[in-house]
Design an enzyme around this catalytic site. Structure first.
Site, PDB file in Angstrom:
ATOM      1  N   HIS A   1     -92.025 -41.856  13.367  1.00 36.00           N
ATOM      2  CA  HIS A   1     -92.978 -42.960  13.410  1.00 36.00           C
ATOM      3  C   HIS A   1     -92.528 -44.173  12.601  1.00 36.00           C
ATOM      4  O   HIS A   1     -92.833 -45.307  12.956  1.00 36.00           O
ATOM      5  CB  HIS A   1     -94.326 -42.472  12.885  1.00 36.00           C
ATOM      6  CG  HIS A   1     -95.379 -43.526  12.782  1.00 36.00           C
ATOM      7  ND1 HIS A   1     -95.831 -44.243  13.878  1.00 36.00           N
ATOM      8  CD2 HIS A   1     -96.080 -43.996  11.706  1.00 36.00           C
ATOM      9  CE1 HIS A   1     -96.759 -45.107  13.485  1.00 36.00           C
ATOM     10  NE2 HIS A   1     -96.929 -44.974  12.179  1.00 36.00           N
TER      11      HIS A   1
ATOM     12  N   TYR B   1    -109.349 -47.914  10.009  1.00 35.61           N
ATOM     13  CA  TYR B   1    -109.636 -46.856  10.975  1.00 35.61           C
ATOM     14  C   TYR B   1    -111.113 -46.847  11.361  1.00 35.61           C
ATOM     15  O   TYR B   1    -111.449 -46.587  12.519  1.00 35.61           O
ATOM     16  CB  TYR B   1    -109.232 -45.498  10.385  1.00 35.61           C
ATOM     17  CG  TYR B   1    -107.738 -45.310  10.294  1.00 35.61           C
ATOM     18  CD1 TYR B   1    -107.046 -44.582  11.252  1.00 35.61           C
ATOM     19  CD2 TYR B   1    -107.008 -45.894   9.262  1.00 35.61           C
ATOM     20  CE1 TYR B   1    -105.667 -44.422  11.179  1.00 35.61           C
ATOM     21  CE2 TYR B   1    -105.633 -45.747   9.188  1.00 35.61           C
ATOM     22  CZ  TYR B   1    -104.969 -45.012  10.148  1.00 35.61           C
ATOM     23  OH  TYR B   1    -103.607 -44.868  10.072  1.00 35.61           O
TER      24      TYR B   1
ATOM     25  N   ASP C   1     -97.540 -49.809  13.288  1.00 37.54           N
ATOM     26  CA  ASP C   1     -98.760 -49.070  12.971  1.00 37.54           C
ATOM     27  C   ASP C   1     -99.966 -50.022  13.032  1.00 37.54           C
ATOM     28  O   ASP C   1    -100.137 -50.715  14.037  1.00 37.54           O
ATOM     29  CB  ASP C   1     -98.614 -48.403  11.595  1.00 37.54           C
ATOM     30  CG  ASP C   1     -99.672 -47.353  11.315  1.00 37.54           C
ATOM     31  OD1 ASP C   1     -99.554 -46.246  11.861  1.00 37.54           O
ATOM     32  OD2 ASP C   1    -100.604 -47.643  10.558  1.00 37.54           O
TER      33      ASP C   1
END
Length: 306
Positions: free
Chosen positions: A287, A233, A112
């Site tokens: 994921h 982000y 990630d």
């Protein structure tokens, strides 16, 4: 939410002689868990998790490597400063930590957000990089601007259930761009987010236990922790600009993709990102590959880093 164990307790619970420690590097204090013997192997996790996401693969890897699982800038037991969340700066954190620990060159596996940092590490510190492994992620590039704010057509058009639609609907990429609001909504209530993410992006929700979810929820329970995680982000725009200056990474890259098109996407995205790229599929995984299929991950990492 029950009281989560401390990092010291969690580290001690793993076989391999793991200990929890901190280092002051690159202007911040980083937390890491270290154990095992051999060449250094750095593990970098992602949102909304901590170093604990590698708990299942750390003991077997420690039989061959000096395993160093790091909480990134803004994560878990590490500092949460006001800035520095672009992946180039975060890679500089890891580079400074490795020098602090006496390592000139390291192998890195990142999942990630950690995979983005691993790629930035290889791009900016090639002489200090042996090989990198990217777990179900690639570094941000222009394709990130094309993600839809609406779910793709499918059953969800009829019943409004995004779980029923094809692929992954990455709504949190936009949610985490909003300054201030996520902190107000999630402070003290992060377990709701943890459960939703774990259940949405996983093949078997049981692979991340109630205790594990408590660990993650505790790590993201405060305003500062939520702000810092969201900042990874909000830095994507800078990451995309930085990536355009890198050129293909020259160290060997292994990428592992899970379900919902992760494998196919990585094959497409990484085709021109490196000069030596291998992409493998991890069956039976969503994921959260290190937690869902730890034996497969250990097999590929030991083969690749050997």
């Amino acid at each position: 939410m029950s009281q989560a164990a401390s990092d010291v307790e969690l580290a001690r619970s793993l076989e391999g002689g793991f200990v929890s420690s901190h280092a002051d590097v690159n202007g911040i204090r980083l937390h890491y868990v270290i154990g095992g013997r051999g060449e250094p192997l750095v593990l970098l996790g992602g949102w909304p998790q901590t170093w604990w996401e590698f708990r299942k693969i750390m003991p077997p890897l420690a039989e061959r490597y000096r395993v160093i699982a790091v909480d990134l800038r803004g994560m878990g037991g590490s500092d949460k400063p006001a800035s520095g969340y672009d992946k180039k700066t975060m890679a500089g954190d890891i580079h400074a930590l490795m020098r602090h620990l006496g390592h000139d060159a390291v192998n890195i596996a990142g999942h990630d957000i950690g995979g983005m940092v691993a790629y930035a590490f290889a791009a900016n510190h090639p002489a200090s990089t042996r090989r990198i492994a990217l777990l179900d992620i690639a570094h941000p590039d222009d394709r990130f601007y094309d993600y839809s704010l609406l779910p793709r057509p499918g059953r969800q058009q009829i019943d409004g259930d995004i779980h029923a639609g094809p692929g992954r609907f990455l709504w949190w990429f936009a949610f985490n761009q909003v300054p201030g609001l996520p902190e107000r909504l999630l402070a003290g209530r992060s377990r709701h987010l943890i459960d939703w993410m774990c259940d949405y992006l996983i093949d078997d929700p049981g692979a991340i236990s109630d205790r594990d979810r408590d660990v993650y929820a505790h790590a993201y329970s405060t305003v500062d922790a939520i702000r810092a995680g969201n900042a990874w982000y909000r830095a994507f725009g800078q990451d995309i600009a930085d990536e355009k200056t890198y050129g293909p990474v020259t160290v060997p890259i292994l990428a592992m993709g899970g379900g919902e098109g992760g494998y196919q996407l990585l094959r497409q995205v990484l085709a021109n990102k490196g000069t030596d790229v291998e992409v493998v599929e991890v069956p039976g995984s969503g994921h959260y590959i290190p937690e869902e299929q730890p034996e497969t991950v250990v097999k590929h990492l030991t083969r690749f880093f050997a």
